[in-house]
Scaffold this motif. Structure first.
Motif, PDB file in Angstrom:
ATOM      1  N   ARG A   8       0.791  -1.202   0.129  1.00 33.21           N
ATOM      2  CA  ARG A   8       0.046  -0.010  -0.074  1.00 33.21           C
ATOM      3  C   ARG A   8       0.985   1.267  -0.009  1.00 33.21           C
ATOM      4  NH1 ARG A   8      -3.101  -3.142   3.474  1.00 33.21           N
ATOM      5  NH2 ARG A   8      -5.099  -3.957   2.587  1.00 33.21           N
ATOM      6  N   ALA A   9       1.820   1.331   0.780  1.00 40.20           N
ATOM      7  CA  ALA A   9       2.840   2.327   0.619  1.00 40.20           C
ATOM      8  C   ALA A   9       3.434   2.546  -0.570  1.00 40.20           C
ATOM      9  CB  ALA A   9       4.006   2.282   2.046  1.00 40.20           C
ATOM     10  N   LEU A  10       4.022   1.341  -1.291  1.00 38.07           N
ATOM     11  CA  LEU A  10       4.397   1.685  -2.711  1.00 38.07           C
ATOM     12  C   LEU A  10       3.435   2.104  -3.697  1.00 38.07           C
ATOM     13  CD1 LEU A  10       6.658  -1.623  -2.653  1.00 38.07           C
ATOM     14  CD2 LEU A  10       7.362   0.775  -2.117  1.00 38.07           C
ATOM     15  N   ALA A  11       1.984   1.572  -3.527  1.00 36.47           N
ATOM     16  CA  ALA A  11       1.015   2.206  -4.351  1.00 36.47           C
ATOM     17  C   ALA A  11       0.895   3.849  -4.228  1.00 36.47           C
ATOM     18  CB  ALA A  11      -0.213   1.379  -4.102  1.00 36.47           C
ATOM     19  N   ILE A  12       0.866   4.135  -2.902  1.00 36.23           N
ATOM     20  CA  ILE A  12       0.598   5.632  -2.624  1.00 36.23           C
ATOM     21  C   ILE A  12       1.924   6.340  -3.264  1.00 36.23           C
ATOM     22  CG2 ILE A  12       0.762   7.421  -0.657  1.00 36.23           C
ATOM     23  CD1 ILE A  12      -2.017   6.172  -0.951  1.00 36.23           C
ATOM     24  N   PHE A  13       2.971   5.751  -3.167  1.00 34.99           N
ATOM     25  CA  PHE A  13       4.194   6.679  -3.540  1.00 34.99           C
ATOM     26  C   PHE A  13       4.010   6.659  -5.042  1.00 34.99           C
ATOM     27  CE2 PHE A  13       7.110   5.049   0.173  1.00 34.99           C
ATOM     28  CZ  PHE A  13       6.389   5.989   1.054  1.00 34.99           C
ATOM     29  N   GLY A  14       3.779   5.538  -5.544  1.00 32.88           N
ATOM     30  CA  GLY A  14       3.580   5.640  -7.053  1.00 32.88           C
ATOM     31  C   GLY A  14       2.503   6.575  -7.566  1.00 32.88           C
TER      32      GLY A  14
ATOM     33  N   PHE B 151       4.863   4.246 -13.607  1.00 36.49           N
ATOM     34  CA  PHE B 151       3.977   4.071 -12.676  1.00 36.49           C
ATOM     35  C   PHE B 151       2.426   4.581 -13.104  1.00 36.49           C
ATOM     36  CE2 PHE B 151       8.047   5.155 -10.794  1.00 36.49           C
ATOM     37  CZ  PHE B 151       8.157   4.034  -9.606  1.00 36.49           C
ATOM     38  N   GLU B 152       2.565   4.923 -14.280  1.00 32.83           N
ATOM     39  CA  GLU B 152       1.127   5.649 -14.881  1.00 32.83           C
ATOM     40  C   GLU B 152       0.040   4.263 -15.078  1.00 32.83           C
ATOM     41  OE1 GLU B 152       2.149   7.865 -18.236  1.00 32.83           O
ATOM     42  OE2 GLU B 152       3.122   9.615 -17.272  1.00 32.83           O
ATOM     43  N   GLY B 153      -0.853   4.328 -14.391  1.00 33.34           N
ATOM     44  CA  GLY B 153      -1.846   3.364 -14.318  1.00 33.34           C
ATOM     45  C   GLY B 153      -1.471   2.030 -13.557  1.00 33.34           C
ATOM     46  N   ARG B 154      -0.278   1.936 -13.220  1.00 35.29           N
ATOM     47  CA  ARG B 154       0.239   0.703 -12.295  1.00 35.29           C
ATOM     48  C   ARG B 154       0.042   0.806 -10.927  1.00 35.29           C
ATOM     49  NH1 ARG B 154       1.627  -2.929 -16.689  1.00 35.29           N
ATOM     50  NH2 ARG B 154       1.550  -1.535 -18.479  1.00 35.29           N
ATOM     51  N   ALA B 155       0.454   2.152 -10.373  1.00 35.99           N
ATOM     52  CA  ALA B 155       0.321   2.043  -8.625  1.00 35.99           C
ATOM     53  C   ALA B 155      -1.096   2.200  -8.434  1.00 35.99           C
ATOM     54  CB  ALA B 155       1.031   3.485  -8.505  1.00 35.99           C
ATOM     55  N   SER B 156      -2.076   2.959  -9.323  1.00 39.41           N
ATOM     56  CA  SER B 156      -3.389   2.885  -8.902  1.00 39.41           C
ATOM     57  C   SER B 156      -4.234   1.570  -9.038  1.00 39.41           C
ATOM     58  CB  SER B 156      -4.279   3.968  -9.738  1.00 39.41           C
ATOM     59  OG  SER B 156      -3.901   3.879 -11.174  1.00 39.41           O
ATOM     60  N   ALA B 157      -3.505   0.680 -10.200  1.00 37.06           N
ATOM     61  CA  ALA B 157      -4.161  -0.670 -10.051  1.00 37.06           C
ATOM     62  C   ALA B 157      -3.859  -1.583  -8.791  1.00 37.06           C
ATOM     63  CB  ALA B 157      -3.448  -1.178 -11.398  1.00 37.06           C
ATOM     64  N   LEU B 158      -2.431  -1.263  -8.563  1.00 33.36           N
ATOM     65  CA  LEU B 158      -2.122  -2.122  -7.291  1.00 33.36           C
ATOM     66  C   LEU B 158      -3.100  -1.621  -6.243  1.00 33.36           C
ATOM     67  CD1 LEU B 158      -0.124  -3.888  -5.470  1.00 33.36           C
ATOM     68  CD2 LEU B 158       1.382  -1.792  -5.650  1.00 33.36           C
ATOM     69  N   PHE B 159      -3.140  -0.418  -6.107  1.00 37.87           N
ATOM     70  CA  PHE B 159      -4.130   0.121  -4.860  1.00 37.87           C
ATOM     71  C   PHE B 159      -5.444  -0.472  -4.867  1.00 37.87           C
ATOM     72  CE2 PHE B 159      -6.278   3.936  -2.958  1.00 37.87           C
ATOM     73  CZ  PHE B 159      -5.532   3.978  -1.583  1.00 37.87           C
TER      74      PHE B 159
ATOM     75  N   VAL C 178       0.755  -7.725  -9.178  1.00 41.92           N
ATOM     76  CA  VAL C 178       1.051  -9.213  -8.528  1.00 41.92           C
ATOM     77  C   VAL C 178       2.551  -9.213  -8.296  1.00 41.92           C
ATOM     78  CG1 VAL C 178       1.263 -11.410  -8.690  1.00 41.92           C
ATOM     79  CG2 VAL C 178      -0.943 -10.246  -9.440  1.00 41.92           C
ATOM     80  N   ILE C 179       3.422  -8.895  -9.251  1.00 41.26           N
ATOM     81  CA  ILE C 179       5.103  -8.656  -9.097  1.00 41.26           C
ATOM     82  C   ILE C 179       5.344  -7.832  -7.829  1.00 41.26           C
ATOM     83  CG2 ILE C 179       7.104  -8.200 -10.027  1.00 41.26           C
ATOM     84  CD1 ILE C 179       5.809  -9.036 -12.755  1.00 41.26           C
ATOM     85  N   VAL C 180       4.912  -6.662  -7.839  1.00 40.71           N
ATOM     86  CA  VAL C 180       5.116  -5.675  -6.544  1.00 40.71           C
ATOM     87  C   VAL C 180       4.543  -6.481  -5.082  1.00 40.71           C
ATOM     88  CG1 VAL C 180       4.700  -3.475  -5.660  1.00 40.71           C
ATOM     89  CG2 VAL C 180       5.096  -3.819  -8.094  1.00 40.71           C
ATOM     90  N   LEU C 181       3.326  -6.952  -5.225  1.00 37.98           N
ATOM     91  CA  LEU C 181       2.667  -7.542  -4.024  1.00 37.98           C
ATOM     92  C   LEU C 181       3.548  -8.656  -3.497  1.00 37.98           C
ATOM     93  CD1 LEU C 181       0.594  -7.623  -2.016  1.00 37.98           C
ATOM     94  CD2 LEU C 181      -0.818  -9.162  -3.653  1.00 37.98           C
ATOM     95  N   ILE C 182       3.968  -9.405  -4.372  1.00 35.29           N
ATOM     96  CA  ILE C 182       4.637 -10.660  -4.059  1.00 35.29           C
ATOM     97  C   ILE C 182       6.103  -9.969  -3.350  1.00 35.29           C
ATOM     98  CG2 ILE C 182       6.028 -12.910  -4.656  1.00 35.29           C
ATOM     99  CD1 ILE C 182       2.816 -13.009  -4.520  1.00 35.29           C
ATOM    100  N   GLY C 183       6.587  -9.140  -4.055  1.00 42.84           N
ATOM    101  CA  GLY C 183       7.878  -8.659  -3.748  1.00 42.84           C
ATOM    102  C   GLY C 183       7.872  -8.043  -2.304  1.00 42.84           C
ATOM    103  N   SER C 184       6.658  -7.158  -2.198  1.00 46.64           N
ATOM    104  CA  SER C 184       6.510  -6.686  -0.667  1.00 46.64           C
ATOM    105  C   SER C 184       6.244  -7.816   0.170  1.00 46.64           C
ATOM    106  CB  SER C 184       5.024  -6.062  -0.937  1.00 46.64           C
ATOM    107  OG  SER C 184       5.254  -4.678  -1.821  1.00 46.64           O
ATOM    108  N   LEU C 185       5.501  -8.897  -0.047  1.00 44.22           N
ATOM    109  CA  LEU C 185       5.351  -9.961   1.004  1.00 44.22           C
ATOM    110  C   LEU C 185       6.866 -10.684   1.450  1.00 44.22           C
ATOM    111  CD1 LEU C 185       2.196 -11.717  -0.466  1.00 44.22           C
ATOM    112  CD2 LEU C 185       2.334 -10.163   1.759  1.00 44.22           C
ATOM    113  N   TYR C 186       7.533 -10.702   0.225  1.00 43.65           N
ATOM    114  CA  TYR C 186       9.012 -11.272   0.562  1.00 43.65           C
ATOM    115  C   TYR C 186       9.937 -10.297   1.378  1.00 43.65           C
ATOM    116  CZ  TYR C 186       8.848 -15.718  -1.962  1.00 43.65           C
ATOM    117  OH  TYR C 186       8.552 -17.061  -2.227  1.00 43.65           O
TER     118      TYR C 186
END
Length: 361
Positions: free
Chosen positions: A12-18, A44-52, A265-273
């Motif tokens: 979530r933090a990474l999504a907000i920063f993006g 980050f265009e359209g990627r950070a908000s999708a993760l959010f 999904v890549i960012v999310l899995i990376g965040s979990l690791y």
């Protein structure tokens, strides 16, 4: 209360920063400057908000899992009401916020929640099918309706928003984050939330699938654009080729949904690791605490961040270098505020207000 998964808050933090990177760039019209910085910001265009949005879908699954698993109609009705209340509040807050920031995502977010309230009973395959259906509805709507209606592309503003026709088009079809196809991200997130992401095997499998899908999608449409060239053979302009065969956010065609979901999904899995391997580090603590204040920081990046830039006369027509410097300062201040706030309070200020209004514990 179920313990928070810190890796999700890191994401979530990474999504907000993006989102701050993208929105500051838009607000400042920062289209000039260093090519590398422009390329970096475009990622980050359209990627950070999708993760959010995908993270919100995961949250809805956590909220409704117990009721769904029980099969109890009373419990499911209670969960549905809770999700709807959240959705309605987000719609109201977002529409109040929209005159300040027209690219607001909250009122769309609320509409996704309301839809989710009626489909959380679906099984895993049902959720994936619904997500794909929402993704495929959009190109059909593009054939039936004028996607560019009400848009002023030179200023990236949406006109006639406060008319009935304009609002319906904006929310359902051609706004910044329209229900069709954007609700597909939320529903995909609901499916993702049901997967055992505590399992290394599951995480690795999802990461590999997402990475392969992202690479194949991007390469496929790169070669399609290359093959079409300037579009003369198909009686299309260069802009039309880019418009229809890119993986960018506008318009949100299926290739964009697939590509953005994969990168999320890549960012999310990376965040979990990251959360797993660096659980005791200060950086990890700062990130997950920042993610816990995501709603507060989302609103603050416009009202406080852009507001201060406007006061000092630095909001419009800036270079990409100055835009990213402003992002860095705002994000650093956000981390400091989050860490300090959570020393004394359990949740963020807007998160607390939100819980009180919807009656959540």
């Amino acid at each position: 209360m179920k313990q928070r998964v810190q890796g999700y808050d890191v994401a979530r933090a990474l999504a907000i920063f993006g989102m701050v990177i993208v929105n500051f760039k838009i607000a400042m019209n920062a289209m000039e400057g260093n090519a590398l910085l422009l390329g970096f910001s475009a990622i980050f265009e359209g990627r950070a908000s999708a993760l959010f949005v995908i993270l919100a879908g995961i949250g809805i699954t956590f909220l409704s899992n117990k009721a769904r698993a029980s099969g109890d109609l009373t419990a499911m009705s209670s969960a549905r009401r809770s999700i709807i209340k959240r959705g309605v509040l987000l719609v109201v807050v977002g529409l109040i916020y929209t005159p300040i920031w027209q690219a607001d995502i909250l009122h769309f977010y609320g509409c996704y929640f309301i839809i989710a309230a009626f489909i959380f009973k679906l099984n895993d395959k049902g959720l994936l099918r619904f997500s794909v259906l929402c993704m495929l509805v959009f190109p059909i709507l593009m054939v039936l309706f004028d996607y560019e209606k009400n848009w002023n592309w030179s200023t990236l503003t949406y006109e006639n928003l406060w008319t009935i026709d304009g609002m319906l088009r904006h929310i359902l079809f051609n706004g910044f984050h329209p229900v069709f196809p954007w609700v597909a991200f939320l529903v995909f997130g609901m499916w993702l939330g049901r997967q055992d992401l505590s399992s290394r095997e599951t995480k690795n499998k999802l990461f590999k699938i997402a990475l392969c899908t992202l690479i194949m999608c991007e390469l496929m449409f790169y070669f399609v654009r290359s093959a079409i060239g300037d579009g003369a053979a198909l009686e299309m302009t260069v802009d039309e080729v880019a418009f229809l065969f890119s993986t960018s956010i506008i318009p949100p065609l299926p290739q964009y949904i697939i590509s953005a979901s994969s990168s999320a999904v890549i960012v999310l899995i990376g965040s979990l690791y990251f959360s797993e391997y660096f659980a005791d580090s200060k950086l990890h603590k700062w990130f997950y605490q920042t993610g816990q204040l995501s709603l507060t920081l989302y609103v603050a990046h416009v009202i406080v961040g852009m507001g201060l830039l406007n006061v000092i006369g630095k909001l419009e027509n800036q270079s990409i270098g100055f835009s990213l410097l402003s992002v860095l300062v705002f994000c650093a201040m956000s981390v400091c505020f989050s860490v300090l706030w959570l020393k004394y309070f359990k949740v963020g200020p807007l998160e607390w207000c939100f819980r009180k209004v919807v009656g959540a514990s």
